[in-house]
Design an enzyme around this catalytic site. Structure first.
Site, short mmCIF file in Angstrom:
data_model
loop_
_atom_site.label_atom_id
_atom_site.label_comp_id
_atom_site.label_asym_id
_atom_site.label_seq_id
_atom_site.Cartn_x
_atom_site.Cartn_y
_atom_site.Cartn_z
N LYS A 134 70.19 19.03 37.08
CA LYS A 134 71.24 19.06 38.09
C LYS A 134 70.63 19.49 39.43
O LYS A 134 69.70 20.30 39.46
CB LYS A 134 72.30 20.07 37.64
CG LYS A 134 73.52 20.19 38.52
CD LYS A 134 74.48 21.21 37.90
CE LYS A 134 75.79 21.29 38.65
NZ LYS A 134 76.76 22.22 38.01
N SER A 218 80.94 20.05 37.47
CA SER A 218 80.12 19.65 38.58
C SER A 218 78.75 19.08 38.17
O SER A 218 78.03 18.57 39.00
CB SER A 218 79.89 20.85 39.52
OG SER A 218 79.24 21.91 38.85
N SER A 242 81.65 23.23 33.98
CA SER A 242 80.82 22.21 34.61
C SER A 242 79.72 21.62 33.74
O SER A 242 79.10 20.62 34.12
CB SER A 242 80.19 22.77 35.90
OG SER A 242 81.18 22.97 36.87
#
Length: 565
Positions: A134, A218, A242
């Site tokens: 990420k 996210s 997330s």
């Protein structure tokens, strides 16, 4: 201000162009079908662009990949090239990448191959395994924007720090030591504080299984990339769901460990220093065995020696097993938002499979979840969005509507909470956690095993995946963060518009429930992945993974699909 002299739109376009141009020309698709023309770009659709060897490599689970790279059956270079190619395709189909560093990855893979040729042994337990990250992880030679245009060309929004493209996060160092190959960083929503992935650089990241829908957030780029098998495993973060949201939306397993189990040191973040509810880092993958492999490997590096917030808890083999006897609880409705029909069916599928095996499944009726959600909501807004608005002010770019309702200009004049308010919220959180703990203990009277339930079966979200700008309720995922419990997602099924029909007798419990229900359309959702989460108590990562693996195998034996391939 770092970027007011230039138009934020031009900066965003330039960055997007650089991402596209980082894809080798032979891997670029000449024409792309629209979302309407091709809803599902997984499986056979993406395979048409790959060789037979690339398909074999990229559709192997991580344990198989490592077994073959560690014994010389596959070279790390061949594996890396195959995943770089498939990741390039995934990005063109879903907008899931922020950064590629394929040449550096292939160079690292060649170094591993040379090592194996010389020593006839692997560098470590992740030898030659591609791992995606990420865009919160700092990697040498690579930018970290976290979706903010104002962070481009800086270190977390600051220039001249000496850390730009040099500093590496602690977990990045450990992954390299273990033999992993790092090759790309995935898309996130600016701020990280939404369950959809959208920013002013890459636009919107779509769900590859159903491009009417969000990939989640996210860690949404991770979900889309791994859902398309452009990565065998990746790492995201979770402060309100997330990791679990994109895992569930993309037919994956995603582990949300308790705080302090895996190293977060040196990663970019929003609202850094807000310690009431900590973000945690966790893996997403297509199998539980992959999650186990990477967590166990990272813990072998003793991360507590380099991250002051990590507990000195090595991997516990004695807890990596299914308890006997084994009992469950099920949360069907939290009293606030009714799960959509396919989510209800997924929950019932798991319950029926367990009961058929003789396991006791009791109803979960815990302390009010609304109280827990109020506590975590206060923690996320201690500064009334000042930190987040300062990041947008660097470039003058606007917030996505998914963000502005919580952190926008309407809140700019509200005073930040003082130490007294923060302390009171921390006390409320502790008292809530204690009450919830004692409720869990009390289930020993219901299970028939003499012990409390082992795991709670619950929705991750009220929908299989969110429609764009319609992620209206986060309670099912957020409550786990308020309690700091361990949880893992479990893929169960896909939406079937002929089975998962709208209930004409549905009566909402409130306005929010009505709004959530109205977002469901069987035709729009048809084919989307549907997952649930299995929730354990704090720091029970080994047990939760073992139970998740057991339930997944049980679903397979019962003829239910589980997983994204």
């Amino acid at each position: 201000m770092t970027a007011h002299a230039e138009d934020w739109q031009e900066l965003g376009k330039a960055k997007l162009k650089s991402i596209k141009e980082s894809i080798p020309e032979p891997w670029r698709l000449e024409s792309l079908p629209s979302n309407e023309q091709q809803r599902d770009v997984t499986g056979g659709f993406v395979r048409q662009y790959l060789s037979r060897e690339e398909i074999e490599i990229t559709e192997a689970i991580a344990t198989t990949i490592v077994e073959r790279t560690s014994t010389g059956q596959w070279t790390a270079e061949a594996v890396t090239r195959a995943f770089c190619h498939r990741a390039s395709l995934a990005h063109q189909l879903t907008n899931c990448l922020h950064e590629t560093f394929f040449d550096a990855a292939i160079g690292d893979a060649k170094t591993l191959d040379d090592y194996y040729a010389t020593h006839q042994r692997p560098v470590g337990p992740l030898h030659g395994l591609p791992v995606s990250l990420k865009d919160q992880f700092h990697v040498k030679g690579v930018e970290t924007s976290m979706g903010y245009i104002g962070w481009l060309g800086t270190f977390q929004g600051k220039k001249g720090t000496g850390k730009e493209k040099v500093f590496e996060s602690e977990m990045v160092k450990e992954l390299r030591e273990l033999g992993a190959i790092l090759y790309c960083k995935t898309s996130v929503p600016h701020t990280l504080m939404t369950g959809e992935t959208v920013n002013n650089i890459i636009g919107y990241t779509w769900n590859p299984k159903n491009r009417n829908l969000s990939c989640g957030g996210s860690s949404g780029g991770e979900g889309a990339l791994i859902g398309l098998r452009g990565s065998p495993v990746g790492f995201g973060t979770d402060i309100g769901g997330s990791v679990r949201i994109p895992a569930a939306f993309n037919g994956l397993y995603g582990l949300r460990p308790s705080g302090g189990r895996l190293p977060y040191e040196g990663m970019a973040n929003s609202m850094d220093g807000q310690n009431s509810v900590l973000s945690v880092v966790g893996p997403l993958a297509g199998s539980v065995s992959t999650l186990r492999l990477v967590v166990k490997s990272l813990l072998s590096r003793e991360p507590w020696l380099h991250d002051p917030l990590v507990h000195d808890i090595p991997w516990r083999e004695d807890r990596d097993k299914v308890p006997s006897p084994l009992s469950f609880a099920v949360l069907r409705h939290d009293g606030i938002a009714t799960p959509h029909p396919p989510v209800q069916r997924a929950i019932e599928t798991v319950v029926q499979a367990l009961e058929k095996q003789g396991h006791k499944v009791v109803e979960w009726e815990p302390p009010s979840h609304k109280r827990g959600l109020d506590i975590i909501g206060k923690a996320w807004t201690y500064d009334k969005g000042a930190d987040i608005r300062s990041a947008f002010a660097l470039s003058g770019e606007p917030m996505a509507p998914q963000i502005s309702g919580t952190y926008g200009a309407d809140f700019a004049d509200e005073p930040a909470k003082d130490a007294t308010h923060i302390a009171a919220n921390n006390v409320a959180k502790r008292e809530y956690q204690k009450e919830y703990m004692e409720y869990w203990n009390s289930t020993a009277e219901l299970t028939g095993t003499g012990t409390p339930v082992d795991v709670v079966i619950a929705p991750v979200a009220p929908f299989a995946a969110a429609r764009p700008n319609r992620y209206d309720y986060y309670g099912y995922s957020v409550i786990v963060n308020a309690l700091d419990y361990t949880a893992c997602t479990l893929p169960v099924t896909t939406v079937d518009q002929h089975i998962d029909t709208v209930d004409p007798s549905f009566k909402p419990v409130g306005e929010l429930d009505r709004k959530v229900a109205e977002s469901y359309d069987p035709e729009i959702y048809d084919g989307a992945h549907v997952g649930v989460q299995l929730i354990g108590r704090r720091l029970q990562e080994e047990k939760v993974l073992a139970v998740t693996e057991y339930v997944a195998a049980l679903l397979e034996r019962c003829g239910r699909r589980s997983g994204n391939l």
